[in-house]
Design a protein around this motif. Structure first.
Motif, mmCIF file in Angstrom:
data_model
loop_
_atom_site.group_PDB
_atom_site.id
_atom_site.type_symbol
_atom_site.label_atom_id
_atom_site.label_comp_id
_atom_site.label_asym_id
_atom_site.label_seq_id
_atom_site.Cartn_x
_atom_site.Cartn_y
_atom_site.Cartn_z
ATOM 1 N N ARG A 19 0.888 -1.381 0.078
ATOM 2 C CA ARG A 19 0.059 0.192 0.176
ATOM 3 C C ARG A 19 0.743 1.242 -0.140
ATOM 4 O O ARG A 19 0.346 2.588 -0.189
ATOM 5 N N ASP A 20 2.184 1.077 0.463
ATOM 6 C CA ASP A 20 2.957 2.180 0.205
ATOM 7 C C ASP A 20 3.405 2.484 -1.060
ATOM 8 O O ASP A 20 3.910 3.713 -1.295
ATOM 9 N N GLY A 21 3.162 1.848 -1.995
ATOM 10 C CA GLY A 21 3.761 2.050 -3.455
ATOM 11 C C GLY A 21 2.725 2.764 -4.165
ATOM 12 O O GLY A 21 1.512 2.601 -3.824
ATOM 13 N N ASP A 22 3.129 3.630 -5.261
ATOM 14 C CA ASP A 22 2.084 4.167 -6.091
ATOM 15 C C ASP A 22 2.135 3.400 -7.493
ATOM 16 O O ASP A 22 2.988 3.429 -8.018
ATOM 17 N N SER A 23 0.692 3.018 -7.686
ATOM 18 C CA SER A 23 0.874 1.829 -8.841
ATOM 19 C C SER A 23 1.098 2.767 -10.229
ATOM 20 O O SER A 23 1.438 2.120 -11.186
ATOM 21 N N ASN A 24 0.890 3.976 -10.336
ATOM 22 C CA ASN A 24 1.183 5.050 -11.580
ATOM 23 C C ASN A 24 2.723 5.198 -11.610
ATOM 24 O O ASN A 24 3.024 5.460 -12.691
#
Length: 167
Positions: free
Chosen positions: A116-121
């Motif tokens: 959840r810490d990562g930005d999928s974009n």
């Protein structure tokens, strides 16, 4: 109500459990986490102390596809899913003394290992090989839960697993 009532040997006390759920709505998803809190009821006492809380389940869905480019980039797996299951059971190998429990958990994410810490974009587009349910070995564990004269406590501290347990 937790479906188990534990009568302590050689004592006029019982342990019962109540489940409670935390919910949160997000733009593009939401989540809920259920925990069980145990209480010790002693005959003749008006005070009912809380003697421990453990995770029971959690389901969190975040992210969304906002246009066709997002859908292609995510291979139509527009939602990141985080699932956690915990089972608190009596340790049947413990035949004497105060009750002892085993907490066994399973944590998974989809598509593939997620955080959840990562930005999928900012991550590369998903590949076909990313479209699977991944087991999180850190948050899939077993711990003994033992009585320490006042409450139940883990035999060794489990990981925080905030990706799964904080909606």
């Amino acid at each position: 109500v937790w479906p188990v009532i534990i009568r302590e040997p050689n004592d006029a006390s019982i342990v019962i459990g109540l489940g409670w759920t935390d919910r949160q709505a997000y733009s593009g998803g939401g989540g809920e986490a259920t925990k069980v809190t145990l209480y010790r009821i002693t005959q003749g006492s008006t005070f009912i102390p809380e003697v421990g809380t453990w995770p029971q389940s959690a389901n969190i869905s975040i992210r969304a596809c906002f246009d066709e480019d997002d859908q292609q980039r995510r291979r139509e797996a527009c939602v990141d899913e985080y699932n956690f299951q915990g089972q608190l059971a009596l340790d049947t190998a413990n035949a004497s003394g105060p009750p002892r429990f085993l907490l066994t958990t399973l944590a998974t994410s989809y598509p593939g290992p997620r955080s959840r810490d990562g930005d999928s974009n900012e991550e590369p587009p998903l590949r076909e090989s990313d479209l699977f349910i991944a087991r999180d070995d850190t948050c899939s564990y077993q711990r003994a839960v033992v009585w320490d004269e006042e409450s139940f406590a883990y035999d060794s501290e489990p990981p925080a697993c905030t990706n799964y347990l904080e909606p």
